[in-house]
Structure formats: C-alpha cells, structure tokens
Scaffold this motif. Structure first.
Motif, mmCIF file in Angstrom:
data_model
loop_
_atom_site.group_PDB
_atom_site.id
_atom_site.type_symbol
_atom_site.label_atom_id
_atom_site.label_comp_id
_atom_site.label_asym_id
_atom_site.label_seq_id
_atom_site.Cartn_x
_atom_site.Cartn_y
_atom_site.Cartn_z
ATOM 1 N N UNK A 69 0.808 -1.216 0.000
ATOM 2 C CA UNK A 69 0.000 0.000 0.000
ATOM 3 C C UNK A 69 0.847 1.275 0.000
ATOM 4 N N UNK A 70 2.153 1.122 0.141
ATOM 5 C CA UNK A 70 3.041 2.288 0.138
ATOM 6 C C UNK A 70 3.127 2.853 -1.277
ATOM 7 N N UNK A 71 2.950 4.155 -1.386
ATOM 8 C CA UNK A 71 3.063 4.807 -2.689
ATOM 9 C C UNK A 71 4.356 5.619 -2.797
ATOM 10 N N UNK A 72 4.956 5.978 -1.642
ATOM 11 C CA UNK A 72 6.178 6.798 -1.659
ATOM 12 C C UNK A 72 6.974 6.553 -0.391
ATOM 13 N N UNK A 100 7.315 1.155 -4.543
ATOM 14 C CA UNK A 100 6.734 2.502 -4.564
ATOM 15 C C UNK A 100 7.748 3.501 -5.116
ATOM 16 N N UNK A 101 7.287 4.692 -5.368
ATOM 17 C CA UNK A 101 8.208 5.780 -5.692
ATOM 18 C C UNK A 101 9.104 5.990 -4.472
ATOM 19 N N UNK A 102 10.338 6.459 -4.709
ATOM 20 C CA UNK A 102 11.272 6.565 -3.589
ATOM 21 C C UNK A 102 12.296 7.659 -3.830
ATOM 22 N N UNK A 121 4.530 7.089 2.755
ATOM 23 C CA UNK A 121 3.159 7.549 2.495
ATOM 24 C C UNK A 121 2.469 6.342 1.867
ATOM 25 N N UNK A 122 1.326 5.977 2.421
ATOM 26 C CA UNK A 122 0.605 4.805 1.924
ATOM 27 C C UNK A 122 -0.868 5.164 1.712
ATOM 28 N N UNK A 123 -1.492 4.463 0.792
ATOM 29 C CA UNK A 123 -2.894 4.703 0.461
ATOM 30 C C UNK A 123 -3.702 3.442 0.720
ATOM 31 N N UNK A 124 -4.744 3.580 1.506
ATOM 32 C CA UNK A 124 -5.591 2.448 1.869
ATOM 33 C C UNK A 124 -6.625 2.202 0.767
#
Length: 126
Positions: A69-72, A100-102, A121-124
């Motif tokens: 779920x991590x996006x960054x 994810x982006x990093x 940063x994660x999105x549920x």
C-alpha cells in the motif's frame, strides 16, 4: 484526521506521533531503527535498515495496511555509500518488484546516531 500512536512501535523521541491518517492516506513520521522490545538500535546498516522497515510494516498493520500500500518512501542515510546495501534489504520487502516511488538522501546526522531513517506515504484501498 486521525493521529496514530502505536504501543507496538518505539516511543517517539520528540513531540510527534507515529503517523497521521487522512482520507485513507497514511503519512508516517520517520521510522528510526529502534527495536521496540529493547529500545535499542541494532549494529550495522543492514540490521538498521531491516528494523526501520519492520517499524514501517508495524505502523501500516496498525491501520490494516501492508507494504504494497506504500506509494512513496523517503530514505535518509548517514552515509550514501550504504545505498547498495540498503537497496538489497529494501527490495526484499516488496513483492515481485512492486516498488513505490522513492527518494534517498545522505544527511548530516540522524537522531540518536542512527544510520538510517525511513518514512512512508501509503494509500488504503488501492
């Protein structure tokens, strides 16, 4: 907005919470490589990278989220020459190359003399 404090994570070393959740998006504070059971940091960059990532995983689980779920991520390192070692540890935490982006930085100093600190940063619900 929900402020997140987990008893399963090391206590904050300053006036902040482990993370904040708003509209299904989790913003973590930087996760130092402190073992919540001992209150100490392991020796070496590999062990510290693993511990910081484990702390990220615990924070995500607190909100019924997973590493996928991590996006960054932002990775702060004491020494950028550890970049390859950190990459090897980091890659193992994500399935089938679903990274994810990093961004990774070398910084002057980290709190408590840590070699690494990681924030996510994660999105549920993606």
């Amino acid at each position: 907005m929900k402020r997140i404090i987990s008893e399963e994570l090391p206590a904050a070393v300053g006036p902040y919470v482990h993370g904040s959740m708003i509209n299904g998006i989790l913003f973590s504070s930087g996760q130092l490589p402190i073992d919540p059971k001992t209150g100490k940091m392991p020796e070496g960059i590999e062990a510290q990278a693993k511990q910081s990532l484990e702390n990220c995983r615990v924070l995500l689980a607190h909100e019924d989220m997973e590493m996928k779920d991590i996006v960054k991520t932002n990775i702060f390192m004491d020494d950028v020459s550890d970049f390859a070692k950190v990459n090897d540890i980091y890659a193992a935490y994500f399935e089938d190359g679903e990274y994810p982006a990093r961004t990774a930085y070398e910084v002057g100093n980290l709190p408590l003399g840590a070699l690494i600190e990681i924030e996510v940063i994660a999105s549920k619900g993606n």
